[in-house]
Each structure stands twice: as structure tokens, then as C-alpha cells.
Write a protein that holds these residues in place. Structure first.
Motif, short mmCIF file in Angstrom:
data_model
loop_
_atom_site.label_atom_id
_atom_site.label_comp_id
_atom_site.label_asym_id
_atom_site.label_seq_id
_atom_site.Cartn_x
_atom_site.Cartn_y
_atom_site.Cartn_z
N VAL A 1 0.87 -1.18 0.00
CA VAL A 1 0.00 0.00 0.00
C VAL A 1 0.91 1.22 0.00
N PHE A 2 0.79 2.05 -1.02
CA PHE A 2 1.64 3.22 -1.14
C PHE A 2 0.90 4.47 -0.68
N ILE A 3 1.55 5.24 0.18
CA ILE A 3 0.98 6.50 0.68
C ILE A 3 1.97 7.60 0.34
N TYR A 4 1.55 8.55 -0.49
CA TYR A 4 2.46 9.60 -0.92
C TYR A 4 1.68 10.89 -1.16
N PRO A 5 2.36 12.03 -1.06
CA PRO A 5 1.67 13.31 -1.26
C PRO A 5 1.32 13.52 -2.73
N ASN A 6 0.34 14.37 -2.97
CA ASN A 6 -0.04 14.71 -4.34
C ASN A 6 1.02 15.59 -4.99
N ARG A 7 1.10 15.50 -6.30
CA ARG A 7 2.01 16.36 -7.07
C ARG A 7 1.21 17.15 -8.09
N ALA B 1 6.89 23.09 5.76
CA ALA B 1 7.77 22.66 4.67
C ALA B 1 7.86 21.14 4.58
N LEU B 2 7.07 20.44 5.41
CA LEU B 2 7.11 18.98 5.41
C LEU B 2 6.30 18.43 4.25
N GLN B 3 6.96 17.77 3.32
CA GLN B 3 6.24 17.13 2.23
C GLN B 3 5.44 15.95 2.77
N GLY B 4 4.18 15.87 2.39
CA GLY B 4 3.33 14.80 2.86
C GLY B 4 1.88 15.22 2.82
N ARG B 5 1.03 14.37 3.41
CA ARG B 5 -0.40 14.67 3.47
C ARG B 5 -1.01 13.95 4.65
N PHE B 6 -2.22 14.36 5.03
CA PHE B 6 -2.93 13.68 6.11
C PHE B 6 -3.58 12.39 5.58
N LEU B 7 -3.58 11.39 6.42
CA LEU B 7 -4.21 10.13 6.08
C LEU B 7 -5.72 10.31 6.00
N THR B 8 -6.33 9.64 5.03
CA THR B 8 -7.79 9.65 4.94
C THR B 8 -8.35 8.69 5.98
N ASP B 9 -9.65 8.77 6.23
CA ASP B 9 -10.28 7.87 7.21
C ASP B 9 -10.08 6.42 6.83
N GLU B 10 -10.07 6.13 5.53
CA GLU B 10 -9.91 4.75 5.07
C GLU B 10 -8.49 4.24 5.29
N GLU B 11 -7.54 5.13 5.53
CA GLU B 11 -6.13 4.75 5.69
C GLU B 11 -5.69 4.70 7.15
N LEU B 12 -6.61 4.87 8.08
CA LEU B 12 -6.23 5.02 9.49
C LEU B 12 -6.06 3.69 10.22
N THR B 13 -6.18 2.57 9.52
CA THR B 13 -5.87 1.26 10.11
C THR B 13 -4.87 0.56 9.21
N PHE B 14 -3.67 0.32 9.75
CA PHE B 14 -2.65 -0.44 9.03
C PHE B 14 -2.76 -1.90 9.45
N THR B 15 -3.04 -2.77 8.51
CA THR B 15 -3.19 -4.20 8.80
C THR B 15 -1.90 -4.94 8.45
N ASN B 16 -1.91 -6.26 8.63
CA ASN B 16 -0.75 -7.07 8.26
C ASN B 16 -0.92 -7.75 6.91
N GLU B 17 -1.94 -7.32 6.14
CA GLU B 17 -2.20 -7.95 4.85
C GLU B 17 -1.16 -7.60 3.81
N LYS B 18 -0.75 -6.34 3.77
CA LYS B 18 0.29 -5.87 2.86
C LYS B 18 1.18 -4.89 3.62
N PRO B 19 2.46 -4.80 3.23
CA PRO B 19 3.30 -3.75 3.81
C PRO B 19 2.85 -2.38 3.32
N TYR B 20 3.20 -1.35 4.08
CA TYR B 20 2.88 0.03 3.74
C TYR B 20 4.18 0.75 3.41
#
Length: 530
Positions: free
Chosen positions: A161-167, A195-214
Motif C-alpha cells: 500500500v503506497f501512501i504519498y503526497p499529491n504532485r 515545509a514537510l512534504q506529505g499529506r494527512f491520512l484519509t479515514d480509510e487509511e487510518l488502520t494499518f493491517t498485516n495484509e500488505k506492507p505500507y
């Protein structure tokens, strides 16, 4: 003398002529090439992330100059590998760059290098239906027919699961503007762009499971009123200059657990860099930090390993909160280029915590705060470079750019049944500028052998208001601290020195501590196999 000069001149011309000759006669390859290895393992890569470059050395052990008619990948233009042979990209057509080479010359008793790399999308149509990981293979074919030889190429590809800021494309200069985090930095109620590159997690992204690495690019933010939960067995990987920031009113809960056999931490949560090659396994400073920002609350970490960061955990503010800002238990932090845990006027409770191998301090409680550490191993066996600080640092001040000193109360700092040790001496620094500075070390093993500092200032070790039941400078008998193996052996100076007043019944591996002979540190002692 003239004859000698003439001979040298003729000899030099002969050498120059032979080194520049271009009339070598090459014979066809006979299928007797030799290889440095029979399989090229490109280690594990994440889907869509390029691998490192690996090499294969090919030898012509014969006394004949040969030409290899073709060197190619068995999967042809559909191959997901790319090759380079001694600097040549092997262009035949646009689809086969790095896939196919013709008439490769190899001198007698000489060798050539083949460099190979890959970028694999696990959803590629060439791979078919896949699960979360896939072993992708191909072959490098040398020549054809009955004299064809081959070398296997193997890569394990993991989906993630890839989490990255918008460009956003800036059309003026054709560059990309990368999204940065915006939140209330100074507490005035107004959002501030950082100046921190990134973004806030969406509600759907607020649980990290063990199904796939992040895999996280930039800083993944937890917004006010939100809680990020990492479930047991989750694997989180950070790109360079990336991390997690938990902002005002937000919470992080890492809920790892012991594995079923209780001898390993396989069900823990692991946070590390995104390079999976063995070369990067223990390299510090590959990513940023887990940042508990001023105002974040009720953060907890249980059974986690945090490694290869710049700062393992940065916790700021809220030292007087009803609940500790951070509770961390049964966890490990190591291979950090700066501080394992850096606290600033904050509140931290730690039990069965191991910190080791940090470029500065393993734990630094700075600018005051509230800290309670029990059965923790705070060690530092950093040997990559010189470090300025001890394994444990406590102070109640900071100095600004104008050399103005600001102080803040150290309301409490208690270290009970702990090991504070390392490969430097001493491994404890206690400095104060203000009047409220409360600390105490109970039943700890401490490295402090310094006749100049001892019995002065904050180092009066026979003052039971601050030090009680401690043992100094006895070897902890760690299993292998330079490899972050921090169990203690039968000969450890920490064995049996703990107090039942601070007993935690289970150690970090879930083994029961004796109530009569209590070992200091996160592990109970064991007998190491030879």
C-alpha cells in the motif's frame, strides 16, 4: 649508450603499436564461458520501486579471442529486467533496450561485467494474477543452440500500500510541486503551511493491517481528532525524509504482540526504511522520525521495532497531561543516526524497552518533562562515528540562537530496574539550570567511572534521594550489542539486582521474572550457546 637508447625507443614503439592494434581475430564462442555465479538474486523489491543494480562477471578462460553472437533475456521484450554489458545498453529497438545484445567480443583470458536491475509492477499483464508477493524469474541466455549457456535471475516482488503526497505540475518551469502538510503549528487556531512534504491520512487509511506492507513517501499526518491504528504484524516502510507526524488532538496506537511460540517477535509491528536489500538492513538514517507533536495525546506503542531512522521517536510537549503523552512497552529502537527517543518537555512511560546503537543519545529527556522508565535497557554501542552524548541524557533547559537559556521543570524522571550502559564512559549525563529538577535511579546497572565528576553536582551516588540500590561498571554481558542482541547472560552485572517494588512480571519476550532474584533491564538472563 646510443645502442641502448635505440633499443628502448624501438621497444617503446613496439609496445605502443601492440596496445593500439585493432586487428584481433575473434573465433566463434564454443560454449565454455564461466560465470561468477549461477543465479543472480536481486533480493526483495516493492512493486513499482526500482531495485539496486547487481552484477555478473563472465569469464573467457581460453587462450582464444571469442565473439558471443547473442546475449539476451529469455523473456525477450516482455522481460521486466534490464541489462547493461560493460557500458553498452544493448539497443536493438525501442522495446528491447537492455534486453538483447549481438556480437559481444571477449578477449582471451579476459572477463566482462553484466549489470542487471528491475522495476516490477506486480499488476503487470506479463505476470498474470498475483497475490501479495511473487517470485519473478528470467534467464540470461548466452548464444544459442547446443552451446547455449544460461544464468538464472530471481527477484521476490512484494505488493504494498503506497501512501504519498499529491504532485501538481508547474507549467511555467515544467516541474512538480509536491503537497506539504498544513496544520496549527503555533497553537493559535490558524492552520500553518509547513515545509514537510506529505499529506494527512484519509479515514480509510487510518488502520494499518498485516495484509500488505505500507510504503510511505513524505510525512503521513494524523489529523486532529483522528487515531492511526497499526495492527499486530503490520510492516511500515519509509522512503528517505519520510515519517509519521501525529498532530494536536491526534493519536497513534501501535498494537503489536508476541508470536505464538513467545520466543520471537514475529507478530510485532516493524517500522523501517523502504530499501529491502541486505546492504541496507542496518544502515541508520534512512528515514525521518515518528513525531508526536505538541497536543497529540494518549499515544501507545506495544511490541514494535523501530530501526534505521534519523530520530526513532520525537515527542514534544504535554508533560502535565492526565495520561502520559506516550506509553511504550515491549519494544526495540536501534540503528538510529541521532536520538533513539528525544523528549522535549513531554511525558513518557516506558516498560521493557530496548534502545541501542544511536549516533547521539539512546534516550534524551530534554527541556524538563516527566519520564518513568522501568525494566528498560538503555544502551549505546554506536561504532559508526564519534558521538557527543551519553546513552542517557537528562536536562531542563534549551539555548536559543542568541545564547539565551530557557528552563522548564523536570517534574520527575525515574529509572527503575534499568540497564544504562554502552561502549563509552560515562554513559549518563544529568544537567540542570532550573530549581525544579526531580530524578531518581533505583536498582539500575550504570556505566559511570569518572573520578572527576563522581560525588559532584548531580552525581552524588550515595545520596539516596537520587540514587538507591544501583550497581556501577559491572559488565552487562550482552549477547552481542554490536548486532543489537541485547539479552543478558549468566555473568551479567544486572542479574538479580532489581527491586520487587518495580517488578514487571513478564520480560520483553514474555518470560516470567523471578520475584526473588529480579534482573535489571528488558530481558531476564539466559545461558548463551557457544
Amino acid at each position: 649508450m646510443k645502442r641502448l637508447l635505440s633499443f628502448l625507443l624501438c621497444f617503446g614503439i613496439l609496445i605502443f603499436w601492440s596496445s593500439c592494434r585493432d586487428d584481433f581475430e575473434f573465433s566463434p564462442n564454443t560454449g565454455n564461458l564461466q560465470f561468477a555465479k549461477d543465479t543472480i538474486y536481486l533480493d526483495t523489491v516493492f512493486s513499482t520501486i526500482g531495485s539496486s543494480t547487481y552484477n555478473l562477471k563472465v569469464y573467457n578462460r581460453s587462450d582464444t579471442d571469442i565473439v558471443i553472437p547473442t546475449i539476451q533475456l529469455e523473456n525477450g521484450e516482455n522481460s521486466l529486467y534490464r541489462m547493461n554489458i560493460d557500458g553498452s545498453a544493448g539497443v536493438q529497438n525501442d522495446e528491447q533496450i537492455g534486453k538483447f545484445f549481438e556480437d559481444v567480443e571477449l578477449l582471451a583470458n579476459d572477463s566482462l561485467f553484466i549489470f542487471i536491475e528491475t522495476t516490477i509492477d506486480i499488476n503487470s499483464p506479463h505476470l498474470g494474477a498475483l497475490e501479495n508477493q511473487f517470485l519473478y524469474t528470467d534467464k540470461i541466455l548466452f548464444d544459442s543452440g547446443s552451446i547455449q549457456q544460461d544464468v538464472d535471475v530471481v527477484t521476490l516482488v512484494k505488493d504494498a500500500v503506497f501512501i504519498y503526497p499529491n504532485r501538481e505540475l508547474n507549467e511555467e518551469d515544467n516541474t512538480y510541486i509536491i503537497e506539504t502538510l498544513t496544520f496549527d503549528v503555533d497553537g493559535d487556531g490558524t492552520p500553518d503551511e509547513t515545509a514537510l512534504q506529505g499529506r494527512f491520512l484519509t479515514d480509510e487509511e487510518l488502520t494499518f493491517t498485516n495484509e500488505k506492507p505500507y510504503v510511505i513517501y513524505g510525512y503521513a499526518g494524523v489529523d486532529a481528532g483522528k487515531t492511526l491504528i497499526m495492527e499486530a504484524g503490520a510492516r511500515v516502510h519509509f522512503h528517505a525524509d519520510s515519517g509519521i507526524i501525529v498532530t494536536d488532538g491526534a493519536t497513534l496506537n501501535i498494537n503489536g504482540d508476541l508470536s505464538a511460540d513467545q520466543d520471537t517477535l514475529e507478530n510485532e509491528v516493524i517500522l523501517q526504511g523502504d530499501r529491502l536489500e541486505p546492504l541496507y538492513e542496518d544502515i541508520p538514517g534512512q528515514w525521518g522520525t515518528i513525531w508526536f507533536y505538541n497536543g497529540s495525546e494518549n499515544n501507545s506503542i506495544n511490541y514494535a521495532t523501530i530501526k534505521n531512522a534519523t530520530i526513532g521517536i520525537l515527542s514534544e510537549g504535554n508533560q502535565n497531561a492526565i495520561n502520559d503523552k506516550l506509553t511504550i512497552t515491549n519494544s526495540q529502537i536501534y540503528n538510529v543516526s541521532s536520538f533513539g527517543i528525544l523528549g522535549r518537555a513531554t511525558s513518557i512511560k516506558a516498560e521493557n524497552l530496548v534502545i541501542n546503537n544511536c549516533g547521539q543519545s539512546s534516550f534524551a529527556g530534554t527541556f524538563g518533562g516527566k519520564y518513568n522508565f522501568t525494566h528498560c535497557t538503555i544502551a549505546n554501542y554506536w561504532n559508526t562515528s564519534f558521538r557527543d552524548y551519553t546513552a542517557l541524557l537528562l536536562n531542563d533547559f534549551l539555548v536559543d540562537e542568541n545564547n539565551t537559556v530557557f528552563t522548564n521543570e523536570l517534574s520527575e524522571a525515574n529509572f527503575n530496574n534499568c540497564i544504562i550502559y554502552g561502549n563509552d564512559n560515562p554513559e549518563l549525563t544529568i544537567e540542570n539550570e532550573g530549581s525544579v529538577f526531580n530524578f531518581k535511579f533505583n536498582n539500575c546497572l550504570i556505566r559511570f567511572d569518572n573520578d572527576i565528576l563522581e560525588n559532584t553536582g548531580n552525581y552524588v551516588f550515595n545520596d539516596t534521594n537520587f540514587f538507591e540500590g544501583n550497581i556501577f561498571n559491572q559488565l552487562p554481558d550482552f549477547e552481542d550489542p554490536y548486532e543489537n542482541l541485547m539479552r543478558i547472560g549468566f555473568e551479567s552485572g544486572a542479574k538479580g539486582i532489581g527491586s520487587s517494588d518495580y517488578l514487571i512480571n513478564l520480560d520483553i519476550l514474555g518470560d516470567v521474572r523471578s520475584s526473588s532474584a529480579i534482573d535489571a533491564g528488558a530481558y531476564i538472563h539466559t545461558t548463551f550457546e557457544d
